[in-house]
Every structure is written in structure tokens, then in C-alpha cells.
Enzyme design. Structure first.
Site, short mmCIF file in Angstrom:
data_model
loop_
_atom_site.label_atom_id
_atom_site.label_comp_id
_atom_site.label_asym_id
_atom_site.label_seq_id
_atom_site.Cartn_x
_atom_site.Cartn_y
_atom_site.Cartn_z
N SER A 181 0.83 -1.20 0.00
CA SER A 181 0.00 0.00 0.00
C SER A 181 0.87 1.25 0.00
O SER A 181 2.09 1.19 0.11
CB SER A 181 -0.88 0.01 1.24
OG SER A 181 -0.07 0.13 2.39
N LYS A 182 0.19 2.37 -0.13
CA LYS A 182 0.88 3.64 -0.12
C LYS A 182 1.77 3.75 1.11
O LYS A 182 2.91 4.19 1.05
CB LYS A 182 -0.18 4.75 -0.10
CG LYS A 182 0.36 6.16 0.04
CD LYS A 182 0.97 6.66 -1.27
CE LYS A 182 1.35 8.14 -1.15
NZ LYS A 182 2.42 8.38 -0.20
N ARG A 183 1.23 3.35 2.22
CA ARG A 183 1.96 3.44 3.48
C ARG A 183 3.25 2.62 3.46
O ARG A 183 4.29 3.05 3.95
CB ARG A 183 1.06 2.95 4.62
CG ARG A 183 1.42 3.52 5.96
CD ARG A 183 0.64 2.88 7.09
NE ARG A 183 1.54 2.38 8.13
CZ ARG A 183 2.31 3.16 8.86
NH1 ARG A 183 2.31 4.44 8.71
NH2 ARG A 183 3.10 2.63 9.78
N LYS A 236 4.88 1.87 0.91
CA LYS A 236 5.81 2.50 -0.02
C LYS A 236 6.61 3.58 0.70
O LYS A 236 7.80 3.71 0.52
CB LYS A 236 5.04 3.09 -1.20
CG LYS A 236 4.47 1.99 -2.12
CD LYS A 236 3.55 2.56 -3.17
CE LYS A 236 2.90 1.41 -3.97
NZ LYS A 236 1.80 1.88 -4.80
N ASP A 237 5.92 4.36 1.53
CA ASP A 237 6.62 5.40 2.28
C ASP A 237 7.56 4.77 3.30
O ASP A 237 8.66 5.25 3.54
CB ASP A 237 5.59 6.28 3.01
CG ASP A 237 4.71 7.04 2.02
OD1 ASP A 237 5.11 7.16 0.86
OD2 ASP A 237 3.64 7.50 2.43
#
Length: 493
Positions: A256-258, A260-261
Site C-alpha cells: 500500500s501507499k503506506r 511504499k513510504d
RNA sequence: GCCCCCAUCGUCUAGCGGCCCAGGACGAAGCCCUCUCAAGGCUUAAACAGGGGUUCGAGUCCCCUUGGGGGCACCA
């Protein structure tokens, strides 16, 4: 269907940054087309006016260029089946949507989104499947037509059969049969006049003569709808292949985006733009993502050309794959080692310049053979070779003291080395190493102790490329200067 | 909640009924090489989720369970 010329496509929506999932969705159709001598094209699916941005499209195109996934037709280069941006194809979708209305496969729907939202909530409360309740399904065609012509706001929905079932075949999974009753009257044309994915993608894939639809598995549940649409039009069915999703490194849950960060924190990223910045090569990234979902029997280090040669769509795998950054590092390092010296030199140069170091091509060419097999990412060149371009180095004094020795004896050793090295006309590898070895031999110290002091003195670091080769590049004058400075440091301790 | 998909070492995977006491790669461990760090070479540990069938024979076919994933928008 395979008798047609092979045509594949990558059809992203420009709504965010390009990441490895996109890259892989582009890679496989690219490989299939190239392997079979077909055509690969780029189509921009920008029908979501709220989320699509020109910047995202630009990044998409840049990403593909960086990876070397060249398309034969696309929004920026044109082609015989354009336009390749869906917002520029409105009229086409409108025409095809109404063809379905006329043939009885679709109907205009005048329900407001508020009403729809309301029934959805009720259905959820009653533990029913959220779906369209069909009130506009049975409006007489004449009435519907009149209301549309009078300008009443409407969408066009697919008229899903109430009974029967449909069998759709996914190349990786085989036939999947679905009860029509479980399918919804999905919206094909939105009230803003733009199509939804379900209509746009099918119309375009047909008009652009796509033979293989390779896409993410999030589309698997709507494949039956898509087959319905295609059959309603009476079109030839393409081959469908749904790629599984990427999972988090832990294997629990999709990336998820998270995540990825999160990855960015330890020097990793799943966004192509970041990966380039972090020193990853297109070759490494491509090899890495290629193997998540494509099973090759052996010899898994491949360049793009080799992938094209070996690609076989039948070897794609249906199960989800957890991303493994260690493997990315491995492939990146491996491909770096495979690059020619001039190529690698050119690729690391920007990283030096970014550090404010004036890396000249001649020196770069000499350094590359020394650091090539030490680089995991391109930007590692700074850690390994910045000292070549600096005026002087600033070693940590404590590092100048060899294992099991004190400052005084290290100073003595350093002085002895200065004596030997300064007596030499040049410090080429061939000239400098033998006398130094002879000294180590006679001194009773270990090579590690003696050369360790020299290394830190000359390079300023405990870990460096091979010492004598490095000294040759640095040059006699600078080496002696740095050694001198190290002796000063040792004597002050 | 409903629908669908997936299931071999920690991870990516090979295996498409006998060639498998399951092969490769990453990672891990050990050894060799060695001026550091790498690279390279050699070696080791590590898996067919569980249960039923089918078959002379199942990792390979079928069913169930379990686990994981995806989808249920006028988003793609």
C-alpha cells in the site's frame, strides 16, 4: 484469435506516481509483443476527471522511457488507432454506449447519486449485496429517449441478464464461471459524458485491435462484465491474463501507499522516480519485477533483450508475490557488474557532480574497474570513491591506529612507509606494491595492520577499493601529502 | 456480509501422475581466496498448509478445511 497480428497495450490511469506495479503491467505486454513481433502501445485512461493529472501522465511516460519499454503507438507519438488518450475519444464512447442501448443491452438510468447512495446503505443494513435496484431498467425506450433528449441528467447502464451464467477464461487460471444474477447493472457511461473503465477499455481494446489484455488482478472480478460487453457488441474476444498483486515484504497484505513510504526510510522505494534517485538501474529493476510473477526455470539474470527472447506468457504465475528488496539489491548489483566501463562511468558521474565533486571522465574510467563489484546501487560510488576527487581527506584519528598497536608504533610504521614511497619515482601499482610487501615481511607486522594504516591515511576511510590501484590513480604527490598529514595526526596522539 | 482468486524452502520460483528421499535464485550459516569491503569458488540448513478421495502410483487430478489475496462506485 491468435491468427490476428499480436497487439498489446499498457493502459494506465494517470492518477499518481508510477510504481513497480505499473512497471510490471507494462513489462509483460511489452515482452509478449516484442517476443512475437507484434505491436505494443500506450493508452492513457484519464476518464476520471477528478484524479487524472497531466503531471502523472508525464511521469508515466518518463518512467517507461527510463525502463526502456518503448511503445509503438501512444499519446505522444501518435499511431494509426488514435487518439490514445481516452478523454479525447468521448464521441466514440457515446456512440458505442448508445449502440448497446439500441440493441437492448443497455439502458439510460436517471437515478440520482443521492438515491443510489441511500439504497446502498439500506442494502448494507439488511446485509444484502449493494447493487442497482433496477428502477430505470424498465422505462419504456420511447420515454427514456424523450427524457434524454430533453436534457435530463442520466448515465447508461449495462442491462445484465437476470438469469444464466457466463464463463470467462483467464489465461493463468482457466475458465471461471459466474452467475449473471450476481452481476450488477454497471454504469458504462457517466453523466459527465465520459465512459467508465468497463466501456472505455473494451471499446478501445477492440478498436485498437488488442489481442491480449494483460492487467492487474483487481480486474478479475469484472472480467465477466467485460465479456458480456464484448459479446453484446458481437466482437472477437481477446485473451485475458490477470497479474497477481504485489504483497508487502512480510507477505501479509498488499503493498500500500503506506508501505511504499515505509520502504523509503531504509533506502528503498517502489516508485520508479525514487528508485532512479536511489541509484537503481533500469536493468536491475526490470529484472527484479520480471521475476515476480514469471517463472523461469533457470538463469534468472536477464537484460531486457534476453527477456524478450525468453518470454512466454504461459509461464506467468497467478499467485501473489511479496516484494523482496534484498533481491532487488542483488539484481541491481549484478547488472551494474555487467555494464561496460564507459557505460558505468557515465552512469555514476551525475552522482559525483551532485556532491559537488568534479569527476572527470579519464579518472572515472580508471576508477570504475576498482569499484564495479562493490556497488549495490549507483550512488554507492560516493561512499567508495569520493576521496579520489577531494583535495584532501580527513581521516578519523582513531582509525589510523591499527589493531593491537598504539599510536606511537603506527606513527613509526607510517614514517617508514613515507620513506619507502617517497623514494619511488612514481606510485604505480607495479612499482609501489613490491617494496611495501617487502617492508611488511621484514617488519613483523601483519599486512592488515600496515596496509590498514596506509588505507586510512590515503583514502580517509577504513573500507576502500584496492589500495595500490587506488594510490596509482590518486598520484604520488597527493598520496605523500595525505600520508604526511596522517603522520602529524598520529604524532599528536 | 456476499462473490471471485491463490496456496512448493523465510522470499521469488521450477515441477504440467512415475525422471522429485523436490531443482534454481535471493537471503542465512560455514569454509577458501584476501591489504579493507566486495566479487568469486565450495559446502550446509531450509518447503510440497491440513484432511479426505481418484490412481498400481499424487507436489502434480477432485472435494473439504485452514490461511492469504482481490472485488462488490457515475475510480480505474
Amino acid at each position: 484469435m491468435t491468427s490476428r497480428p499480436i497487439r498489446t497495450r499498457f493502459a494506465p490511469s494517470p492518477t499518481g506516481r508510477i510504481h513497480i506495479g505499473n512497471a510490471r503491467s507494462a513489462l509483460y505486454p511489452f515482452l509478449l509483443a516484442r517476443h512475437l513481433g507484434g505491436t505494443f502501445l500506450l493508452r492513457i485512461e484519464d476518464t476520471d476527471q477528478k484524479r487524472s493529472t497531466p503531471e502523472a501522465e508525464k511521469e508515466l511516460i518518463e518512467g517507461l522511457r527510463w525502463l526502456g519499454l518503448k511503445y509503438d503507438e501512444g499519446p505522444d507519438i501518435g499511431g494509426p488507432h488514435g487518439p490514445y488518450r481516452q478523454t479525447e475519444r468521448r464521441a466514440i464512447y457515446h456512440e458505442y454506449a448508445w449502440k448497446l442501448v439500441v440493441s437492448g443491452h443497455a439502458f439510460p438510468c436517471f437515478c440520482t447519486s443521492q438515491r443510489l447512495e441511500q439504497i446502498r446503505q439500506e442494502q448494507q443494513k439488511n446485509k444484502q449485496n449493494p447493487r442497482y435496484d433496477g428502477v430505470c431498467r424498465n422505462i419504456a425506450p420511447e420515454d427514456a429517449r424523450r427524457r434524454v433528449e430533453s436534457g435530463e441528467r442520466h448515465v447508461i447502464r449495462f442491462k445484465m441478464p437476470k438469469e444464466g451464467s457466463i464463463t470467462a477464461t483467464d489465461l493463468l487460471r482457466g475458465p471461471i464461471t459466474t452467475e449473471n444474477a450476481s452481476l450488477d447493472d454497471s454504469v458504462l457511461l457517466k453523466s459527465d459524458g465520459l465512459p467508465t473503465y468497463h466501456l472505455a477499455a473494451m471499446v478501445d481494446d477492440h478498436l485498437m485491435q488488442i489481442t491480449h489484455i494483460i492487467r492487474g488482478s483487481e480486474w478479475l472480478p469484472s472480467m465477466p462484465l467485460h465479456i458480456h460487453v464484448i459479446r453484446a457488441f458481437g466482437w472477437e474476444e481477446p485473451v485475458f491474463a490477470h497479474l497477481s498483486v504485489f504483497l508487502k515484504p512480510s507477505g501479509k497484505g498488499k503493498l500500500s501507499k503506506r508501505d511504499k513510504d515505509e520502504a523509503m526510510k531504509d533506502g528503498h522505494s517502489t516508485f520508479l522516480g525514487d528508485m532512479k534517485e536511489l541509484g537503481y538501474t533500469p536493468e536491475g529493476v526490470l529484472n527484479w519485477i520480471a521475476l515476480m510473477g514469471w517463472g523461469v526455470a533457470d538463469g534468472d539474470v536477464m537484460t531486457l533483450d534476453q527477456m524478450i527472447q525468453r518470454f512466454n506468457i504461459d509461464n506467468l504465475t497467478p499467485s501473489p508475490a511479496a516484494v523482496n528488496f534484498q533481491k532487488l539489491d542483488h539484481f541491481n548489483a549484478t547488472h551494474i557488474r555487467l555494464l561496460t566501463t564507459p557505460d558505468l562511468a557515465a552512469r555514476i558521474k551525475p552522482y559525483f557532480l551532485k556532491e559537488g565533486l568534479e569527476a572527470d571522465n579519464d579518472t572515472l574510467l580508471k576508477i570504475v574497474p576498482l569499484i564495479r563489484e562493490r556497488l549495490v546501487t549507483l550512488d554507492d560510488c560516493i561512499a567508495f570513491a569520493a576521496f579520489f576527487f577531494r583535495e584532501n581527506v580527513e581521516p578519523n584519528p582513531a582509525d589510523l591506529i591499527a589493531k593491537d598497536l598504539d599510536a606511537a608504533s603506527c606513527a613509526q610504521i607510517a614514517k617508514k612507509m613515507r620513506e619507502i614511497l617517497s623514494s619511488l619515482p612514481s606510485l604505480s601499482h607495479a612499482e609501489a606494491e613490491p617494496p611495501m610487501r617487502a617492508y611488511v615481511e621484514s617488519s613483523g607486522y601483519s599486512p592488515a595492520q600496515v596496509f590498514g594504516i596506509l588505507r586510512v591515511a590515503v583514502t580517509g576511510q577504513k573500507v576502500s577499493p584496492p589500495l595500490f590501484e587506488s594510490m596509482e590513480i590518486i598520484g604520488r604527490e597527493k598520496v605523500l601529502e595525505r600520508l604526511e598529514a596522517a603522520i602529524d595526526l598520529l604524532e599528536k596522539m
